[in-house]
Design an enzyme around this catalytic site. Structure first.
Site, PDB file in Angstrom:
ATOM      1  N   CYS A 126      -7.177 -11.361   8.949  1.00  0.00           N
ATOM      2  CA  CYS A 126      -6.510 -10.163   9.464  1.00  0.00           C
ATOM      3  C   CYS A 126      -6.535 -10.055  10.993  1.00  0.00           C
ATOM      4  O   CYS A 126      -7.608 -10.010  11.610  1.00  0.00           O
ATOM      5  CB  CYS A 126      -7.143  -8.923   8.855  1.00  0.00           C
ATOM      6  SG  CYS A 126      -6.257  -7.414   9.301  1.00  0.00           S
ATOM      7  N   CYS A 128       5.087   3.060   1.793  1.00  0.00           N
ATOM      8  CA  CYS A 128       3.628   2.895   1.833  1.00  0.00           C
ATOM      9  C   CYS A 128       3.119   3.050   3.259  1.00  0.00           C
ATOM     10  O   CYS A 128       3.651   2.435   4.190  1.00  0.00           O
ATOM     11  CB  CYS A 128       3.242   1.527   1.278  1.00  0.00           C
ATOM     12  SG  CYS A 128       1.450   1.298   1.122  1.00  0.00           S
ATOM     13  N   CYS A 145      -2.190  -0.365  -7.004  1.00  0.00           N
ATOM     14  CA  CYS A 145      -1.503  -1.575  -6.544  1.00  0.00           C
ATOM     15  C   CYS A 145      -2.593  -2.502  -6.032  1.00  0.00           C
ATOM     16  O   CYS A 145      -3.261  -2.190  -5.040  1.00  0.00           O
ATOM     17  CB  CYS A 145      -0.513  -1.205  -5.435  1.00  0.00           C
ATOM     18  SG  CYS A 145       0.126  -2.604  -4.487  1.00  0.00           S
ATOM     19  N   ARG A 149       4.734  -8.208  -7.235  1.00  0.00           N
ATOM     20  CA  ARG A 149       5.402  -8.097  -5.932  1.00  0.00           C
ATOM     21  C   ARG A 149       5.316  -9.395  -5.136  1.00  0.00           C
ATOM     22  O   ARG A 149       4.226  -9.915  -4.903  1.00  0.00           O
ATOM     23  CB  ARG A 149       4.794  -6.937  -5.140  1.00  0.00           C
ATOM     24  CG  ARG A 149       5.524  -6.624  -3.834  1.00  0.00           C
ATOM     25  CD  ARG A 149       5.089  -5.280  -3.274  1.00  0.00           C
ATOM     26  NE  ARG A 149       5.456  -4.222  -4.202  1.00  0.00           N
ATOM     27  CZ  ARG A 149       4.573  -3.389  -4.759  1.00  0.00           C
ATOM     28  NH1 ARG A 149       3.279  -3.499  -4.480  1.00  0.00           N
ATOM     29  NH2 ARG A 149       4.981  -2.464  -5.605  1.00  0.00           N
TER      30      ARG A 149
END
Length: 392
Positions: A106, A143, A236, A308
């Site tokens: 990240c 989102c 999710c 997804r």
């Protein structure tokens, strides 16, 4: 000899040939389609909704021949969804950078020197304008993502987010958030505000997880998922491939997700986009065939979940994305940015929908505790529980 008899002889011979060989042909077909000869993907494609999958079962499905996985993923997909419908979601980073976590993939971690700089939370007007723009572009789910470990000490910002949820929901959109770890009270507050879904990825298998993240435990992630589900919010949750994990770690991730008390409403499958400055900056990108294997396996073992095609989609041309949709993916993120990494342009996605004959999936507000029908999980029909012998 008459002309008719001459002409009929070849036909008679032909009939004798096919008639005498029919038993052997049937035997060959029967042999080839016996249970022992079928792939695990074929065997489990007709399974009921289950959350008692074994790791070995999932591994066998994952290891099925790729064309079988593609076919049976598509078969299960069509039995549970309109195969032409694809959900369009938009993800906005409302609080970027400065995160205290050490997730090695990240760029928002404060521990790494990347091009991402820490910023304050976006103004309400900017967030709501982005939501309206996303709806106008065709998205049905919006989102909001914040680079936080948790919500401790963020009461003011949390209350603002609750207000945003109410307004965006009133726009006729599903609303999702990813804000770090949640406790029970925070989860209930989000549900009361009208939140549709909460995103909290597991990232990888329990075994490989400590090599990627050390500042948050796997069980802490599972607790957040449990808190969200208990509050009646859809979950999710998925992961990332290409972190340096082995195939058994990908299977481990899928095993954990498919054995939750309720399958996630949606399962994002992300392909790592290596970012300069992060510890994983030199990781090789994954192939579309690796994505297909993940997507099709997820579709077979979690037949009613949205799957997804998430981060990393920007690297795949339309022809490769088409195979992912065929394998069982039925949701994407739209917009030119996915938090801080590049994503496909909205105009490119519209062209892709036209080429492939895809149509936007309408929003679904009957999720979580608002579901009309609670899913029932059961053992497969072939399961025969062992009976204890009578001692009488």
């Amino acid at each position: 000899m008459s002309a008719f008899r001459l002409l009929s002889r070849p036909l008679q011979n032909s009939r004798r040939h096919f008639t005498t060989s029919l038993p052997s042909r049937l035997a060959a077909v029967t042999e080839k389609t016996s249970t022992e000869a079928l792939s695990a993907a074929a065997i489990h494609a007709n399974s009921p909704m289950r959350n008692d999958w074994t790791r070995e079962e999932i591994q066998s499905i994952f290891d099925s021949p790729l064309m079988d996985l593609l076919y049976y993923g598509a078969k299960v997909h069509r039995e549970n969804f309109n195969a032409r419908e694809v959900q369009q979601c938009t993800l906005l980073s409302i609080k970027t950078g400065g995160c205290t976590e050490d997730c090695k993939y990240c760029p928002q971690s404060s521990r790494y020197k990347t091009s991402v700089k820490a910023r304050k939370i976006l103004d309400s007007v900017e967030i709501l304008f982005a939501a309206q723009r996303a709806k106008d572009a065709g998205s049905t789910r919006f989102c909001m993502g914040a680079a936080w470990r948790d919500l401790a000490g963020r009461k003011s910002n949390f209350n603002k987010i609750l207000d945003h949820i109410k307004i965006i929901r009133s726009m006729g959109m599903e609303v999702c958030c990813t804000l770090g770890m949640l406790d029970e009270a925070q989860a209930k507050a989000l549900k009361n505000a009208g939140l549709t879904a909460y995103n909290h990825n597991l990232d990888t298998s329990r075994e490989f997880y400590p090599k990627i993240i050390t500042t948050r435990t796997y069980d802490e992630r599972l607790t957040t998922i449990d808190n969200a589900q208990n509050a009646g919010i859809s979950v999710c949750s998925g992961g990332i491939i290409g972190l340096g994990e082995k195939e058994e770690d990908r299977v481990g991730l899928l095993h954990t997700l498919s054995t939750l008390k309720m399958h996630p409403e949606s399962v994002p499958v992300n392909a790592l986009l290596a970012v300069e400055g992060t510890p994983l900056e030199k990781q090789e990108p994954v192939s579309v065939f690796e994505m297909i294997r993940m997507i099709a396996t997820a579709r077979i073992i979690m037949p009613k979940s949205m799957v997804r095609l998430s981060a990393g989609r920007v690297r795949f041309p339309v022809s490769e994305q088409a195979m992912c949709f065929m394998a069982g993916a039925n949701s994407i993120f739209t917009g030119d940015k996915l938090l801080t990494t590049p994503n496909n342009e909205i105009s490119d996605d519209k062209k892709m929908f036209d080429i492939l004959g895809l149509v936007p999936k309408p929003p679904n507000f009957a999720q979580g505790s608002d579901k009309k029908h609670v899913p029932v999980y059961q053992m497969p029909k072939c399961f025969n529980p062992r009976k204890e012998e009578s001692t009488a």
